[in-house]
Motif scaffolding. Sequence first.
Motif, mmCIF file in Angstrom:
data_model
loop_
_atom_site.group_PDB
_atom_site.id
_atom_site.type_symbol
_atom_site.label_atom_id
_atom_site.label_comp_id
_atom_site.label_asym_id
_atom_site.label_seq_id
_atom_site.Cartn_x
_atom_site.Cartn_y
_atom_site.Cartn_z
ATOM 1 N N ALA A 200 0.360 -1.270 0.114
ATOM 2 C CA ALA A 200 -0.154 -0.121 -0.103
ATOM 3 C C ALA A 200 1.107 1.425 -0.521
ATOM 4 O O ALA A 200 0.652 2.429 -0.567
ATOM 5 C CB ALA A 200 -1.076 -0.234 1.014
ATOM 6 N N TYR A 201 1.973 1.051 0.700
ATOM 7 C CA TYR A 201 3.057 2.450 0.813
ATOM 8 C C TYR A 201 3.599 2.784 -0.413
ATOM 9 O O TYR A 201 3.729 4.111 -0.935
ATOM 10 C CB TYR A 201 4.507 2.090 1.916
ATOM 11 N N GLU A 202 3.574 1.281 -0.737
ATOM 12 C CA GLU A 202 4.340 2.055 -2.654
ATOM 13 C C GLU A 202 3.207 2.666 -3.654
ATOM 14 O O GLU A 202 3.436 2.902 -4.618
ATOM 15 C CB GLU A 202 4.972 0.506 -2.940
ATOM 16 N N ILE A 203 2.135 1.628 -3.676
ATOM 17 C CA ILE A 203 1.429 2.350 -4.180
ATOM 18 C C ILE A 203 0.635 3.943 -4.101
ATOM 19 O O ILE A 203 0.338 4.604 -5.263
ATOM 20 C CB ILE A 203 -0.272 1.872 -3.997
ATOM 21 N N SER A 204 1.057 4.416 -2.363
ATOM 22 C CA SER A 204 0.957 5.376 -2.829
ATOM 23 C C SER A 204 1.815 7.025 -2.566
ATOM 24 O O SER A 204 1.319 7.558 -3.405
ATOM 25 C CB SER A 204 0.852 5.541 -1.039
ATOM 26 N N ASN A 205 2.633 5.987 -3.060
ATOM 27 C CA ASN A 205 4.121 7.127 -3.409
ATOM 28 C C ASN A 205 3.786 7.098 -5.023
ATOM 29 O O ASN A 205 4.074 8.310 -5.462
ATOM 30 C CB ASN A 205 5.178 6.329 -3.318
ATOM 31 N N PHE A 206 3.130 6.253 -5.897
ATOM 32 C CA PHE A 206 3.403 5.762 -6.849
ATOM 33 C C PHE A 206 2.147 6.955 -7.285
ATOM 34 O O PHE A 206 2.348 7.782 -8.463
ATOM 35 C CB PHE A 206 3.495 4.686 -7.988
ATOM 36 N N VAL A 207 1.090 6.861 -6.820
ATOM 37 C CA VAL A 207 0.346 7.140 -7.310
ATOM 38 C C VAL A 207 0.010 8.623 -6.700
ATOM 39 O O VAL A 207 -0.082 9.661 -8.048
ATOM 40 C CB VAL A 207 -1.591 7.179 -6.873
ATOM 41 N N MET A 208 0.780 9.414 -5.475
ATOM 42 C CA MET A 208 1.326 10.354 -5.157
ATOM 43 C C MET A 208 1.963 11.193 -6.210
ATOM 44 O O MET A 208 1.528 12.136 -6.212
ATOM 45 C CB MET A 208 1.128 10.620 -4.308
ATOM 46 N N LYS A 209 2.636 10.772 -6.435
ATOM 47 C CA LYS A 209 3.397 11.590 -7.840
ATOM 48 C C LYS A 209 3.065 11.349 -8.670
ATOM 49 O O LYS A 209 2.853 12.491 -9.960
ATOM 50 C CB LYS A 209 4.942 11.188 -7.406
ATOM 51 N N THR A 210 2.408 10.413 -9.056
ATOM 52 C CA THR A 210 2.209 10.938 -10.615
ATOM 53 C C THR A 210 0.716 12.073 -10.836
ATOM 54 O O THR A 210 1.099 13.316 -12.003
ATOM 55 C CB THR A 210 0.794 9.457 -11.622
ATOM 56 N N LEU A 211 0.424 11.877 -9.340
ATOM 57 C CA LEU A 211 -1.314 13.042 -9.518
ATOM 58 C C LEU A 211 -0.302 14.045 -9.476
ATOM 59 O O LEU A 211 -1.286 15.072 -9.750
ATOM 60 C CB LEU A 211 -1.810 12.492 -8.904
ATOM 61 N N SER A 212 0.467 14.325 -8.575
ATOM 62 C CA SER A 212 1.387 15.611 -8.220
ATOM 63 C C SER A 212 1.387 16.966 -9.729
ATOM 64 O O SER A 212 1.733 17.624 -9.363
ATOM 65 C CB SER A 212 2.447 15.408 -7.027
ATOM 66 N N TYR A 213 1.983 14.979 -10.020
ATOM 67 C CA TYR A 213 3.307 15.601 -11.200
ATOM 68 C C TYR A 213 1.637 16.945 -12.125
ATOM 69 O O TYR A 213 2.174 17.019 -12.982
ATOM 70 C CB TYR A 213 3.717 15.140 -12.223
ATOM 71 N N GLU A 214 0.728 16.073 -12.728
ATOM 72 C CA GLU A 214 -0.202 15.897 -13.287
ATOM 73 C C GLU A 214 -1.210 17.282 -13.040
ATOM 74 O O GLU A 214 -1.840 17.962 -14.159
ATOM 75 C CB GLU A 214 -1.252 15.307 -13.800
ATOM 76 N N GLN A 215 -1.320 17.626 -12.149
ATOM 77 C CA GLN A 215 -1.959 18.719 -11.607
ATOM 78 C C GLN A 215 -0.444 20.066 -11.016
ATOM 79 O O GLN A 215 -1.349 21.623 -10.870
ATOM 80 C CB GLN A 215 -2.590 18.713 -9.940
ATOM 81 N N SER A 216 0.492 19.802 -11.134
ATOM 82 C CA SER A 216 1.665 20.758 -11.240
ATOM 83 C C SER A 216 1.327 21.806 -12.417
ATOM 84 O O SER A 216 0.967 21.977 -13.438
ATOM 85 C CB SER A 216 2.760 19.857 -11.000
ATOM 86 N N GLU A 217 1.211 23.382 -11.853
ATOM 87 C CA GLU A 217 1.532 24.411 -12.571
ATOM 88 C C GLU A 217 2.435 25.505 -12.238
ATOM 89 O O GLU A 217 2.934 26.388 -13.072
ATOM 90 C CB GLU A 217 0.368 25.446 -12.621
ATOM 91 N N ASP A 218 4.029 24.648 -11.660
ATOM 92 C CA ASP A 218 4.906 24.854 -11.392
ATOM 93 C C ASP A 218 5.839 25.417 -12.312
ATOM 94 O O ASP A 218 5.674 24.219 -13.246
ATOM 95 C CB ASP A 218 5.629 24.123 -10.465
ATOM 96 N N PRO A 219 6.008 26.194 -12.522
ATOM 97 C CA PRO A 219 7.441 26.520 -13.651
ATOM 98 C C PRO A 219 8.146 25.429 -14.003
ATOM 99 O O PRO A 219 8.922 25.609 -14.888
ATOM 100 C CB PRO A 219 7.839 28.494 -12.797
ATOM 101 N N TYR A 220 8.504 24.845 -13.038
ATOM 102 C CA TYR A 220 9.619 23.524 -13.041
ATOM 103 C C TYR A 220 9.299 22.617 -14.393
ATOM 104 O O TYR A 220 10.035 22.616 -14.822
ATOM 105 C CB TYR A 220 10.192 22.813 -12.378
ATOM 106 N N ILE A 221 7.744 22.452 -14.623
ATOM 107 C CA ILE A 221 8.148 21.665 -16.093
ATOM 108 C C ILE A 221 8.693 21.916 -16.769
ATOM 109 O O ILE A 221 8.461 21.643 -17.861
ATOM 110 C CB ILE A 221 6.608 21.985 -16.463
ATOM 111 N N GLY A 222 9.438 23.636 -16.792
ATOM 112 C CA GLY A 222 10.254 23.784 -18.571
ATOM 113 C C GLY A 222 11.335 23.379 -18.219
ATOM 114 O O GLY A 222 12.284 24.209 -19.636
ATOM 115 N N LYS A 223 12.073 23.301 -17.476
ATOM 116 C CA LYS A 223 13.065 22.412 -16.901
ATOM 117 C C LYS A 223 13.895 21.411 -17.177
ATOM 118 O O LYS A 223 12.640 20.132 -17.773
ATOM 119 C CB LYS A 223 13.868 22.593 -15.601
ATOM 120 N N VAL A 224 14.024 21.451 -18.476
ATOM 121 C CA VAL A 224 15.083 19.834 -18.475
ATOM 122 C C VAL A 224 16.885 19.821 -18.423
ATOM 123 O O VAL A 224 17.379 20.891 -18.959
ATOM 124 C CB VAL A 224 14.838 19.495 -20.540
ATOM 125 N N LEU A 225 16.999 18.365 -17.722
ATOM 126 C CA LEU A 225 18.718 18.241 -18.244
ATOM 127 C C LEU A 225 19.216 17.036 -18.387
ATOM 128 O O LEU A 225 18.522 16.030 -18.579
ATOM 129 C CB LEU A 225 18.641 17.849 -16.330
#
Length: 545
Positions: A200-225
């Motif tokens: 359950a812990y791993e599912i929570s990490n995976f889903v949380m990070k996926t949704l956080s990225y999808e919902q983000s409008e932070d300017p970091y989305i334009g940064k490539v390394l």
Amino acid sequence: ADENAQYVIITNNELKNASGSYTFQTLADSKIAKGMSARIVTVEEIASNQSFWVNGTWGDNNPSNPFYQSQITKNFSMYNDTQAKIRNFIRYAYMNLGTEYVLLGGDADGGNKGSNVIPARYLYANETGLPLLGLPPAVTLGFEEDNIPSDLYYACLDGNFNYDMDEFWGENASRNDIADVDESDFYAEVWVGRACVDSAYEISNFVMKTLSYEQSEDPYIGKVLFLGEYLGFPGVSAYGGNYKDVIKPYVPSQYDLTTMYDRDWPGFDPGNPWETGWSKYDLMDVLDNATPCVINHDGHGFVNYGLRLGNSDIDSLRNDRYFFVYSQTCLAGSFDNCYKGHYYSDDCAAEHFTVETPHGAFAVIMNARYGLGSEDTVDSPSGHYDESFFKALFELGMREIGKANLYSKQDNVWRINENGMRWACYETNLFGDPEVAIKQPAMGVKIVEPEKGFYLFGNGPLFSLDKTVAIGSITIKVNASALPPDSVTKVEFYVDNVLKSSDSDFPYEWKWKGFSFGGHDVKVVGYSKNGEVASDEMQMFVISL
């Protein structure tokens, strides 16, 4: 009639019913909220349904199955294992439920049956004499063959991947003992990714990070390394940065692309190359404090090591803006935790990046076995798939990472029998949600000329000032960019809120002439085909007769 399910999560009963802040149901609900149809299906449901058995409606030995290609006359149990039944269900879902995306919601630990939730299908490949991206120093083996865990099997649904019914799946035509037929299918019906979870812990990490990225409008989305290590291969192949430079032109200009290359690193010593490039601490500082959204990497690795980070280093990351990694490194995506027949108790680096921590990455594409380099050229098997992935992402507009990964394989079918190409095709697996799309920065508009300083009849700046002062006519020049490329429709030029000109063609500029004496507010407004609007402005003092 069966209800549609554009997005299907396949997992087991235990993980389907796991409780926590974020569950597979949370992920399914997020798809439904954006207008898709989605459902969770369990391995237990699939395995007990005879339609998905070898002679069932969707089975490999049923000539009425639309994906059927060859008769099975022996070793029937091989075509009736859990892997085959799951693939047969995916055939049904694709044909009857309108399924486009499949998330394999479970680990495939080879040495631990309890964590073998969605077992891997192992596909056979070999390579001869190519430099390997394993732990440094650089190694080249005369001949290497392996059975590679590959989720290509679950995406490409034609045939049974084992025409000659032996112990080797996915062989090329020359190894097929019955017919001159390639055993693999390289053209995907569905887009597949894997969440290598077993708790359950791993599912929570995976889903949380996926949704956080999808919902983000932070300017970091334009940064490539872009990360490039010293590889130790001959000639131009010595540096990962040389391989990464091949990918650079695919990244649109509105992204903020930075590089960390050993080749260019301050203090790098070619006489001591393994010790003087960027360190893991340099990278960890960037990931935590100046997080990029997309990372492209070429360097050495191992089952529990990638991007110069061991699993404990990955677990110590503290970023709360999550990134995507495409890496050519060896073995860091060995999700069966296996190297040359030895099974490690710890999960591979790709799993640590994506599910073992609430930090790190929301998704990665990494190799299940050796990444394959080259000698005195930047044309390499792993590099070809890397290049095709970024072509799909940025040039063809395939923003979903599952689509781009499988497109990269399709794009290289024409050379699949070249040395190492089949190997690299099978091993590049997506650890992430296949429907997640890499975000694009907002439209950008910037006045690039004039700068602050003194201009005389358009020439300058002749010297610096804290504002722009111009005597005589002067040209206002603008950079405007939007995605997809060439989608800027026009740039408007305003002086004191009065429209003076509009330019629909690059380069975007307007020559200001005519009478003027005094300070003015200059504003430019850009428009794109997809409705974006962006602006920039500056103050100028202009004397013109």
